[in-house]
Design a protein around this motif. Structure first.
Motif, PDB file in Angstrom:
ATOM      1  N   SER A   1     -63.221  24.215 -14.705  1.00  0.00           N
ATOM      2  CA  SER A   1     -64.005  24.273 -13.467  1.00  0.00           C
ATOM      3  C   SER A   1     -63.856  25.587 -12.726  1.00  0.00           C
ATOM      4  O   SER A   1     -64.560  25.826 -11.738  1.00  0.00           O
ATOM      5  CB  SER A   1     -63.610  23.107 -12.545  1.00  0.00           C
ATOM      6  OG  SER A   1     -62.228  23.205 -12.204  1.00  0.00           O
ATOM      7  N   GLY A   2     -62.931  26.434 -13.144  1.00  0.00           N
ATOM      8  CA  GLY A   2     -62.738  27.726 -12.486  1.00  0.00           C
ATOM      9  C   GLY A   2     -61.819  27.697 -11.291  1.00  0.00           C
ATOM     10  O   GLY A   2     -61.733  28.682 -10.557  1.00  0.00           O
ATOM     11  N   THR A   3     -61.109  26.601 -11.089  1.00  0.00           N
ATOM     12  CA  THR A   3     -60.198  26.499  -9.938  1.00  0.00           C
ATOM     13  C   THR A   3     -58.743  26.651 -10.355  1.00  0.00           C
ATOM     14  O   THR A   3     -57.848  26.348  -9.561  1.00  0.00           O
ATOM     15  CB  THR A   3     -60.387  25.142  -9.242  1.00  0.00           C
ATOM     16  OG1 THR A   3     -60.122  24.084 -10.186  1.00  0.00           O
ATOM     17  CG2 THR A   3     -61.806  25.000  -8.712  1.00  0.00           C
TER      18      THR A   3
ATOM     19  N   SER B   1     -55.230  28.092 -10.826  1.00  0.00           N
ATOM     20  CA  SER B   1     -54.433  29.096 -10.122  1.00  0.00           C
ATOM     21  C   SER B   1     -52.972  28.700 -10.228  1.00  0.00           C
ATOM     22  O   SER B   1     -52.628  27.535 -10.379  1.00  0.00           O
ATOM     23  CB  SER B   1     -54.848  29.196  -8.647  1.00  0.00           C
ATOM     24  OG  SER B   1     -54.579  27.973  -7.977  1.00  0.00           O
TER      25      SER B   1
ATOM     26  N   GLN C   1     -59.545  31.106 -21.834  1.00  0.00           N
ATOM     27  CA  GLN C   1     -60.803  31.442 -21.153  1.00  0.00           C
ATOM     28  C   GLN C   1     -61.700  32.322 -22.011  1.00  0.00           C
ATOM     29  O   GLN C   1     -62.896  32.441 -21.720  1.00  0.00           O
ATOM     30  CB  GLN C   1     -60.498  32.121 -19.816  1.00  0.00           C
ATOM     31  CG  GLN C   1     -60.005  31.148 -18.750  1.00  0.00           C
ATOM     32  CD  GLN C   1     -59.591  31.841 -17.471  1.00  0.00           C
ATOM     33  OE1 GLN C   1     -59.301  33.044 -17.471  1.00  0.00           O
ATOM     34  NE2 GLN C   1     -59.556  31.108 -16.369  1.00  0.00           N
TER      35      GLN C   1
ATOM     36  N   SER D   1     -58.964  22.014 -14.383  1.00  0.00           N
ATOM     37  CA  SER D   1     -59.055  23.092 -13.399  1.00  0.00           C
ATOM     38  C   SER D   1     -59.429  24.411 -14.065  1.00  0.00           C
ATOM     39  O   SER D   1     -60.133  25.241 -13.478  1.00  0.00           O
ATOM     40  CB  SER D   1     -57.719  23.229 -12.655  1.00  0.00           C
ATOM     41  OG  SER D   1     -56.673  23.553 -13.552  1.00  0.00           O
ATOM     42  N   LEU D   2     -58.980  24.622 -15.302  1.00  0.00           N
ATOM     43  CA  LEU D   2     -59.344  25.852 -16.012  1.00  0.00           C
ATOM     44  C   LEU D   2     -60.828  25.858 -16.360  1.00  0.00           C
ATOM     45  O   LEU D   2     -61.494  26.910 -16.261  1.00  0.00           O
ATOM     46  CB  LEU D   2     -58.496  25.970 -17.275  1.00  0.00           C
ATOM     47  CG  LEU D   2     -58.641  27.259 -18.079  1.00  0.00           C
ATOM     48  CD1 LEU D   2     -58.194  28.461 -17.264  1.00  0.00           C
ATOM     49  CD2 LEU D   2     -57.837  27.174 -19.372  1.00  0.00           C
TER      50      LEU D   2
END
Length: 484
Positions: A258-260, A262, A358, A255-256
């Motif tokens: 892919s940008g999702t 949270s 990131q 998820s990190l």
């Protein structure tokens, strides 16, 4: 001993020390009046506090430790020696001292060194043995009857040797020389920003922390609900070393990337909600207590003439119940407040670690896990900066071969090497130096390389062109003729 006067070189209460006897190690905490069992001996570490690390102690009666006095060995024991052992018969009658005699000597409090000396004097075949056989005999008896231990300061070499000898399965059979190769190939040094993914009970993490010396930052990737740091705690690092240690779950890596990624909404202050609940609970409690008081007044007025003593007892019982409920509610509120505070801190640290990842500027990557390394490495390499080393350890070579092939197809790495370390211990003694009869069968395999900047589109096109160039010329001609 150089540096023996410094506080870090002295045994202090609360430290984590390593007990050593010959080639056997055991890590224990240094606490007063705590019984330690090591190599069939029990003792307390109270008298060891204040001494320097590396001191050798003797176990006396009552489990007390006393520093061993260095005694100069005389050469009278080995003056008379035979030329060979061909005439010595092991019939069990060469020793005049019986088992009961040796037990009586122990009960009198005679030290192990004196017992060994008496065993030598009462042996009828000792002087007929060769010099080498005599040394071997003395060494064997000292190991059996001398209760001697050495307390050493934990280090990467000592702890890796201890784990590999006692519980190799917990560290995926990672041998100490292989661990040294990993630290060298990974260019571990102070000031680095390292990513560590390991399932070796925290041994690799502790080795990296020791090499960095508290400078720089480490991001530990862990599977499951939380990181395992059993071996890391044995190093006895100060709190400063853990200030720059971050952790991130493997389940959130995709998820990190892919940008999702949270997390749940964080409260501005974890105590606000709890205080609001306390105020509301306080108002309702006041209303409930007022209603209860009104009911009690009406009942007491009606039943005053019946029995005033019984009513007084019931009121006391009700008061005790209210006090018990109040204390129980306070404990529950404190537990809720503490739980919310920990959740808030955990989420805050998770966001900080995600921000560090990131940036994608890590100075190196170390992987030593029981999982298949291909998917792990391809995902975690995204967070490593170009021209930085990476090292992958696996007990078997087949997973690393697959990983090697995938990296060659993918591109973005150079200097790929798949290696195996080979270790053999030698006995070094006068006139009898030779390799030891028992040695380790294997210490695992290492895949290392260096990251470079790469373009995914160009690498795919280059890969297809390379495949075409690898085809034989005759095959290319046939394909062109068919196309015509």
């Amino acid at each position: 001993m150089e540096g023996a006067g410094r506080p870090g070189w002295r045994i202090c209460e609360g430290d984590c020390a390593v007990l050593k006897r010959d080639d056997v190690f055991k890590a224990v905490p240094v606490l007063r009046r705590r019984k330690i069992i090591f190599e069939k001996q029990w003792f307390y570490l109270d008298n060891a506090i204040g001494h320097t690390y590396g001191t050798t102690f003797e176990v006396t009666s009552g489990g007390n430790l006393q520093p061993k006095q260095e005694v100069e060995e005389t050469a009278t024991e080995t003056k008379e020696a035979g030329t060979d052992n061909r005439n010595i018969v092991d019939d069990g009658k060469s020793q005049k001292l019986t088992h009961d005699d040796i037990k009586a000597l122990k009960d009198k409090g005679i030290k192990g060194q004196e017992i060994v000396q008496q065993l030598i004097e009462n042996s009828t075949t000792f002087r007929d043995k060769t010099e080498f056989a005599q040394d071997k005999y003395i060494k064997k008896k000292k190991k059996k009857y001398e209760a001697v231990i050495t307390i050493v300061k934990p280090s990467t070499r000592i702890l890796s040797t201890m784990y590999y000898a006692r519980e190799p399965g917990k560290i995926n059979h990672l041998r100490y020389d292989t661990l040294a190769q990993m630290l060298t190939l990974g260019n571990i040094r102070a000031g680095n920003k390292m990513i560590v993914m390991e399932t070796c009970a925290g041994l690799v993490l502790g080795a990296v922390m020791e090499r960095m010396g508290g400078y720089g930052s480490i991001i530990q990737m862990y599977p499951g609900g939380g990181p395992v740091r059993a071996a890391t705690s044995c190093f006895g690092f100060p709190k400063l070393f853990f200030d720059n240690l971050h952790e991130f779950p493997l389940s959130k890596v995709d998820s990190l990337l892919s940008g999702t990624f949270s997390t749940e909404t964080l409260p501005s202050e974890p105590e606000d909600n709890v205080l609001a609940e306390e105020e509301s609970n306080g108002l309702t409690d006041e209303k409930q207590t007022s209603l209860q008081e009104a009911e009690e007044e009406s009942t007491t007025e009606a039943a005053m003439d019946i029995n005033q003593i019984e009513e007084q007892e019931t009121m006391d019982v009700n008061a005790e119940d209210v006090e018990f409920k109040d204390s129980k509610e306070k404990e529950n509120k404190e537990n809720v407040r503490e739980k919310q505070r920990k959740q808030w801190e955990r989420r805050k640290k998770l966001i900080e670690t995600a921000a560090l990842l990131q940036e994608k500027n890590a100075d190196g990557l170390i992987v030593a896990s029981k999982f298949h390394p291909t998917s792990l490495l391809l995902s975690l390499l995204e967070f490593v900066a170009p021209s930085r080393p990476f090292v992958v350890y696996c007990q078997y070579k087949e997973p690393l071969l697959e990983c090697y092939t995938k990296l060659r197809e993918r591109g973005g790495v150079i200097n790929l090497k798949l290696s195996e370390t080979w270790l053999r211990n030698f006995q070094v003694l006068p006139d009898r130096s030779h390799p030891k009869l028992t040695m380790s069968g294997g210490g695992g395999y290492l895949l290392s390389g260096i990251t470079v900047v790469w373009d995914q589109g160009k690498s795919d096109a280059g890969h297809s062109e390379a495949l075409k160039m690898e085809e034989p010329s005759s095959k290319r001609c046939k394909v062109q003729d068919l196309n015509c």
